[in-house]
Write an enzyme that holds these catalytic residues in place. Structure first.
Site, PDB file in Angstrom:
ATOM      1  N   ASN A  14       0.852  -1.192   0.000  1.00  0.00           N
ATOM      2  CA  ASN A  14       0.000   0.000   0.000  1.00  0.00           C
ATOM      3  C   ASN A  14       0.892   1.247   0.000  1.00  0.00           C
ATOM      4  OD1 ASN A  14      -1.441   2.269   1.090  1.00  0.00           O
ATOM      5  ND2 ASN A  14      -3.086   0.873   1.644  1.00  0.00           N
TER       6      ASN A  14
ATOM      7  N   HIS B  65       1.019   6.219   1.847  1.00  0.00           N
ATOM      8  CA  HIS B  65       1.812   7.171   2.631  1.00  0.00           C
ATOM      9  C   HIS B  65       2.946   7.817   1.847  1.00  0.00           C
ATOM     10  CE1 HIS B  65      -0.859   6.695   5.783  1.00  0.00           C
ATOM     11  NE2 HIS B  65      -0.538   5.464   6.086  1.00  0.00           N
TER      12      HIS B  65
ATOM     13  N   HIS C 297      -5.783   3.542  -1.160  1.00  0.00           N
ATOM     14  CA  HIS C 297      -7.101   3.829  -0.605  1.00  0.00           C
ATOM     15  C   HIS C 297      -7.500   5.227  -1.070  1.00  0.00           C
ATOM     16  CE1 HIS C 297      -9.726   4.048   3.325  1.00  0.00           C
ATOM     17  NE2 HIS C 297     -10.408   4.345   2.248  1.00  0.00           N
TER      18      HIS C 297
ATOM     19  N   ARG D 201      -9.632   7.870  -0.413  1.00  0.00           N
ATOM     20  CA  ARG D 201     -10.540   8.263   0.674  1.00  0.00           C
ATOM     21  C   ARG D 201     -11.469   9.370   0.205  1.00  0.00           C
ATOM     22  NH1 ARG D 201      -8.570   6.256   5.866  1.00  0.00           N
ATOM     23  NH2 ARG D 201     -10.291   7.429   6.750  1.00  0.00           N
TER      24      ARG D 201
ATOM     25  N   ARG E 199      -7.268  12.721   1.319  1.00  0.00           N
ATOM     26  CA  ARG E 199      -6.186  13.287   2.131  1.00  0.00           C
ATOM     27  C   ARG E 199      -4.802  12.865   1.644  1.00  0.00           C
ATOM     28  NH1 ARG E 199      -7.056   9.802   7.637  1.00  0.00           N
ATOM     29  NH2 ARG E 199      -9.102  10.734   7.487  1.00  0.00           N
TER      30      ARG E 199
ATOM     31  N   GLU F  69      -8.797   0.411  -2.447  1.00  0.00           N
ATOM     32  CA  GLU F  69      -9.653   0.347  -1.260  1.00  0.00           C
ATOM     33  C   GLU F  69     -10.587   1.540  -1.321  1.00  0.00           C
ATOM     34  OE1 GLU F  69      -7.066   0.556   2.099  1.00  0.00           O
ATOM     35  OE2 GLU F  69      -6.097  -1.339   1.644  1.00  0.00           O
TER      36      GLU F  69
ATOM     37  N   THR G 160      -7.946   3.112   8.689  1.00  0.00           N
ATOM     38  CA  THR G 160      -9.149   2.299   8.837  1.00  0.00           C
ATOM     39  C   THR G 160      -9.127   1.635  10.210  1.00  0.00           C
ATOM     40  OG1 THR G 160      -8.829   1.860   6.490  1.00  0.00           O
ATOM     41  CG2 THR G 160     -10.538   0.600   7.605  1.00  0.00           C
TER      42      THR G 160
ATOM     43  N   GLU H  31     -10.936  -9.706   3.220  1.00  0.00           N
ATOM     44  CA  GLU H  31      -9.625  -9.414   3.811  1.00  0.00           C
ATOM     45  C   GLU H  31      -9.816  -9.397   5.323  1.00  0.00           C
ATOM     46  OE1 GLU H  31      -7.395  -6.007   2.308  1.00  0.00           O
ATOM     47  OE2 GLU H  31      -6.385  -5.797   4.240  1.00  0.00           O
TER      48      GLU H  31
ATOM     49  N   HIS I  13      -3.403  -5.158   7.695  1.00  0.00           N
ATOM     50  CA  HIS I  13      -3.508  -4.014   8.597  1.00  0.00           C
ATOM     51  C   HIS I  13      -2.581  -4.193   9.796  1.00  0.00           C
ATOM     52  CE1 HIS I  13      -4.971  -0.366  10.356  1.00  0.00           C
ATOM     53  NE2 HIS I  13      -5.626  -0.147   9.237  1.00  0.00           N
TER      54      HIS I  13
HETATM   55  N1  PXP Z   1      -5.811  -3.369   4.500  1.00  0.00           N
HETATM   56  C1  PXP Z   1      -6.750  -2.399   4.563  1.00  0.00           C
HETATM   57  C2  PXP Z   1      -8.151  -2.749   4.238  1.00  0.00           C
HETATM   58  C3  PXP Z   1      -6.397  -1.084   4.907  1.00  0.00           C
HETATM   59  O1  PXP Z   1      -7.348  -0.130   4.971  1.00  0.00           O
HETATM   60  C4  PXP Z   1      -5.032  -0.785   5.152  1.00  0.00           C
HETATM   61  C5  PXP Z   1      -4.626   0.623   5.452  1.00  0.00           C
HETATM   62  O2  PXP Z   1      -4.873   1.429   4.345  1.00  0.00           O
HETATM   63  C6  PXP Z   1      -4.113  -1.835   5.055  1.00  0.00           C
HETATM   64  C7  PXP Z   1      -4.521  -3.114   4.756  1.00  0.00           C
HETATM   65  C8  PXP Z   1      -2.649  -1.605   5.302  1.00  0.00           C
HETATM   66  O3  PXP Z   1      -2.474  -1.320   6.648  1.00  0.00           O
HETATM   67  P1  PXP Z   1      -1.046  -0.818   7.167  1.00  0.00           P
HETATM   68  O4  PXP Z   1      -0.800   0.506   6.537  1.00  0.00           O
HETATM   69  O5  PXP Z   1      -1.237  -0.751   8.646  1.00  0.00           O
HETATM   70  O6  PXP Z   1      -0.059  -1.858   6.735  1.00  0.00           O
END
Ligand code: PXP
Length: 237
Positions: free
Chosen positions: A10, A13, A46, A48, A52, A74, A105, A155, A191
């Site tokens: 992901n 960031h 994601h 959003r 952001r 996402e 999330t 997931e 996550h």
């Molecule tokens: N899975 C989902 C559904 C999420 O919303 C996120 C965060 O955007 C992640 C995985 C990844 O989480 P992390 O950034 O804590 O690795």
């Protein structure tokens, strides 16, 4: 063959850093390409509601350039997002709950509370040949309802395990993944996974994809800073 889940990185960031200055760098696509060079099997973002970090243009540019890897978007289960998803056509859509105030999330989507809405929502996206996953808590009732509303994937939320990586939390995740596989759902997890707590999750059989963001991007900043400073120093010299 040894079981190995696919790693979907992901890159939200990378956009968070860019948006700290509202500038053009760092570029999530450039980061995604390097992540793929490093072995990522997929790239996740994601989009959003408040935009952001990831913007509509990012999703478009990523879709146009990511070939041969899993591009996951996402999103919240809203009309606006359905319209965008139908245009962008990501390889996988993960439905997530969204609150404006949250930093990330916070919990899984409560599928039992929104069963009828989600069922119709998924049915509509399926008509555009989109593949759907739902981010849910490690709870067999949630998994069962997700199956009933005809999602392709779930997931399983590993956040509570990540915060408290003990035997009890690992068992909850394991049980949810086993149950999900047993009833015929393709199963992902993610996550809060990091370099310390991911190995026990990888050992659970039957996970198709792990979606990991924050810890990989955090690590990237640290492993990259030496090179970045060295390059600036060359200019000073
Ligand atoms: N899975 C989902 C559904 C999420 O919303 C996120 C965060 O955007 C992640 C995985 C990844 O989480 P992390 O950034 O804590 O690795």
């Amino acid at each position: 063959m040894i079981h190995m889940p696919k790693l979907c990185v992901n890159v939200d960031h990378i956009a968070t850093v860019r948006e700290a200055r509202k500038t053009i760098e760092p570029d999530p696509l450039a980061g995604a390409m390097l992540a793929i060079e490093g072995g990522a099997d997929g790239i996740t973002v994601h989009l959003r509601e408040d935009r952001r970090h990831i913007k509509d243009r990012d999703v478009l540019v990523l879709r146009q350039n990511l070939k041969g890897v899993i591009f996951t978007m996402e999103m919240a289960a809203t009309e606006e997002m359905a319209e965008i998803a139908k245009k962008i056509k990501p390889d996988l859509i993960t439905l997530v709950p969204e609150k404006r105030q949250e930093l990330t999330t916070e919990g899984g989507l409560n599928v039992t509370d929104q069963k009828e809405h989600l069922k119709r929502y998924i049915e509509d996206l399926h008509k555009s040949n989109l593949v759907i996953s739902i981010f849910i808590n490690a709870d067999t009732d949630q998994v069962k309802t997700a199956k009933e509303i005809d999602t392709d994937f779930v997931e399983i939320h590993t956040g509570p395990y990540a915060e408290n990586p003990d035997v009890k939390e690992l068992k909850k995740v394991t049980d949810a993944i086993n149950f999900s596989n047993k009833i015929g759902l393709k199963t992902n997890a993610g996550h809060g996974l990091n370099y310390e707590n991911t190995a026990p999750i990888v050992n659970i059989p039957g996970i198709k994809q792990l979606h990991i963001g924050h810890s990989v991007i955090s690590r990237a900043v640290l492993v990259g800073i030496k090179q970045a400073v060295w390059e600036m120093k060359q200019i000073l010299k």
